[in-house]
Design a protein around this motif. Structure first.
Motif, short mmCIF file in Angstrom:
data_model
loop_
_atom_site.label_atom_id
_atom_site.label_comp_id
_atom_site.label_asym_id
_atom_site.label_seq_id
_atom_site.Cartn_x
_atom_site.Cartn_y
_atom_site.Cartn_z
N VAL A 35 55.87 65.30 -35.78
CA VAL A 35 56.75 64.19 -36.11
C VAL A 35 56.02 62.90 -35.76
CG1 VAL A 35 58.95 63.07 -35.61
CG2 VAL A 35 58.80 65.56 -35.62
N GLY A 36 56.04 61.93 -36.65
CA GLY A 36 55.36 60.65 -36.42
C GLY A 36 56.37 59.52 -36.29
N ALA A 37 55.95 58.49 -35.66
CA ALA A 37 56.80 57.31 -35.51
C ALA A 37 55.91 56.06 -35.52
CB ALA A 37 57.59 57.38 -34.22
N THR A 38 56.45 55.03 -36.07
CA THR A 38 55.77 53.74 -36.02
C THR A 38 56.49 52.89 -34.99
OG1 THR A 38 55.18 53.88 -38.36
CG2 THR A 38 55.13 51.69 -37.33
N VAL A 39 55.74 52.34 -34.08
CA VAL A 39 56.32 51.56 -33.01
C VAL A 39 55.72 50.16 -33.04
CG1 VAL A 39 56.58 51.38 -30.51
CG2 VAL A 39 56.55 53.63 -31.58
N GLU A 40 56.57 49.18 -32.86
CA GLU A 40 56.11 47.80 -32.79
C GLU A 40 56.31 47.31 -31.36
OE1 GLU A 40 57.61 43.71 -34.66
OE2 GLU A 40 57.15 45.26 -36.15
N VAL A 41 55.25 46.80 -30.76
CA VAL A 41 55.31 46.32 -29.39
C VAL A 41 55.07 44.81 -29.40
CG1 VAL A 41 54.29 46.47 -27.08
CG2 VAL A 41 54.43 48.52 -28.53
N GLU A 42 55.97 44.08 -28.75
CA GLU A 42 55.82 42.64 -28.68
C GLU A 42 55.58 42.24 -27.23
OE1 GLU A 42 58.77 38.90 -29.24
OE2 GLU A 42 58.82 40.42 -30.80
N PHE A 43 54.57 41.40 -27.02
CA PHE A 43 54.26 40.93 -25.68
C PHE A 43 54.72 39.48 -25.56
CE2 PHE A 43 51.18 44.29 -26.43
CZ PHE A 43 51.28 45.02 -25.26
N TRP A 44 55.21 39.13 -24.39
CA TRP A 44 55.65 37.78 -24.11
C TRP A 44 54.99 37.32 -22.83
CZ3 TRP A 44 58.69 35.66 -20.10
CH2 TRP A 44 59.09 34.36 -20.30
N ALA A 45 54.40 36.15 -22.86
CA ALA A 45 53.74 35.60 -21.68
C ALA A 45 54.42 34.29 -21.31
CB ALA A 45 52.26 35.35 -21.96
N PRO A 46 54.95 34.17 -20.08
CA PRO A 46 55.58 32.93 -19.69
C PRO A 46 54.60 31.75 -19.68
CG PRO A 46 55.43 34.42 -17.83
CD PRO A 46 54.96 35.17 -19.04
N ASP A 47 53.34 32.02 -19.47
CA ASP A 47 52.30 31.00 -19.52
C ASP A 47 51.11 31.61 -20.25
OD1 ASP A 47 50.48 28.98 -19.27
OD2 ASP A 47 50.58 28.86 -17.10
N PRO A 48 50.99 31.37 -21.54
CA PRO A 48 49.94 32.03 -22.32
C PRO A 48 48.55 31.43 -22.15
CG PRO A 48 51.18 30.56 -23.72
CD PRO A 48 51.85 30.54 -22.37
N ARG A 49 48.42 30.39 -21.32
CA ARG A 49 47.13 29.73 -21.18
C ARG A 49 46.16 30.54 -20.32
NH1 ARG A 49 48.34 24.75 -18.03
NH2 ARG A 49 49.74 26.21 -17.03
N PHE A 50 44.87 30.39 -20.62
CA PHE A 50 43.81 30.86 -19.75
C PHE A 50 43.36 29.63 -18.98
CE2 PHE A 50 43.63 33.80 -23.31
CZ PHE A 50 43.55 35.03 -22.66
N LEU A 51 43.30 29.73 -17.66
CA LEU A 51 42.92 28.60 -16.83
C LEU A 51 41.54 28.80 -16.24
CD1 LEU A 51 46.30 28.06 -14.95
CD2 LEU A 51 45.45 26.83 -16.95
N SER A 52 40.81 27.71 -16.05
CA SER A 52 39.49 27.79 -15.42
C SER A 52 39.66 28.34 -14.00
CB SER A 52 38.82 26.42 -15.39
OG SER A 52 39.60 25.50 -14.66
N ALA A 53 38.65 29.09 -13.55
CA ALA A 53 38.70 29.68 -12.21
C ALA A 53 38.66 28.59 -11.14
CB ALA A 53 37.55 30.66 -12.02
N ALA A 54 37.85 27.58 -11.36
CA ALA A 54 37.72 26.51 -10.38
C ALA A 54 38.54 25.30 -10.80
CB ALA A 54 36.26 26.10 -10.24
N ALA A 55 39.17 24.67 -9.83
CA ALA A 55 39.93 23.45 -10.09
C ALA A 55 38.99 22.25 -10.10
CB ALA A 55 41.00 23.26 -9.03
N ASN A 56 39.32 21.27 -10.92
CA ASN A 56 38.65 19.97 -10.89
C ASN A 56 39.40 19.15 -9.84
OD1 ASN A 56 36.93 20.16 -13.46
ND2 ASN A 56 38.95 20.77 -14.16
#
Length: 166
Positions: free
Chosen positions: A4-25
């Motif tokens: 038996v096969g199934a198609t599944v849709e997975v949705e991801f949600w990120a409260p803050d989708p940004r990538f931030l630099s490791a070091a702060a300025n």
């Protein structure tokens, strides 16, 4: 057996989708009266500054941010004459941290924080509205102008930000 096969849709949600630099300025200022500098933001996304003040201060404080996209935001911290030698004050402009936007000795104090609209126009208090990105100053990729003004004497300031990408 049959399969038996199934198609599944997975949705991801990120409260803050940004990538931030490791070091702060970081920019450290002894006594802004006023102190203006350029904060260059790398990346391609809006980022939010963190301001750390160490007492004493004998008067209120103002932070003006003119973002690279031309938008401008001004905040005014009143009642800082009360802040003594050992008290740290943090202003976190990131909307995901709105409940703790201003910490006075690790205690949230929204009553100390005001917004100035229309240059030196009307002043209104911060409301704890989580997620509203336009309530506190932000910076955009490129050259942002920061002006820190201490209307008293004594405090030192550390202004920091992380570069952001989407």
């Amino acid at each position: 057996g049959s399969q038996v096969g199934a198609t599944v849709e997975v949705e991801f949600w990120a409260p803050d989708p940004r990538f931030l630099s490791a070091a702060a300025n970081v920019v450290t200022v002894s006594t802004p009266d006023p102190y203006t500098f350029t904060a260059t933001v790398a990346g391609n996304a809006r980022t939010y500054p963190l301001l750390h003040m160490v007492g004493p201060s004998s008067g209120p404080f103002r932070m003006e941010v003119t973002a690279a996209d031309g938008s401008g935001h001004v905040i005014y911290l009143a009642d800082l004459a009360a802040f003594g030698n050992a008290v740290d004050v943090y202003v976190d402009c990131d909307p995901k941290n709105r409940d703790n936007a201003i910490l006075y000795g690790n205690v949230p104090r929204h009553d100390y924080l005001y917004f100035v609209t229309g240059g030196t126009g009307s002043v209104s208090r911060l409301t704890s509205t989580n997620g509203d990105p336009d309530m506190l100053p932000y910076m955009t990729p490129g050259s942002n102008t920061i002006k820190l003004t201490n209307y008293g004497t004594g405090a030192s300031f550390v202004f920091s930000w992380r570069d952001a990408w989407l």
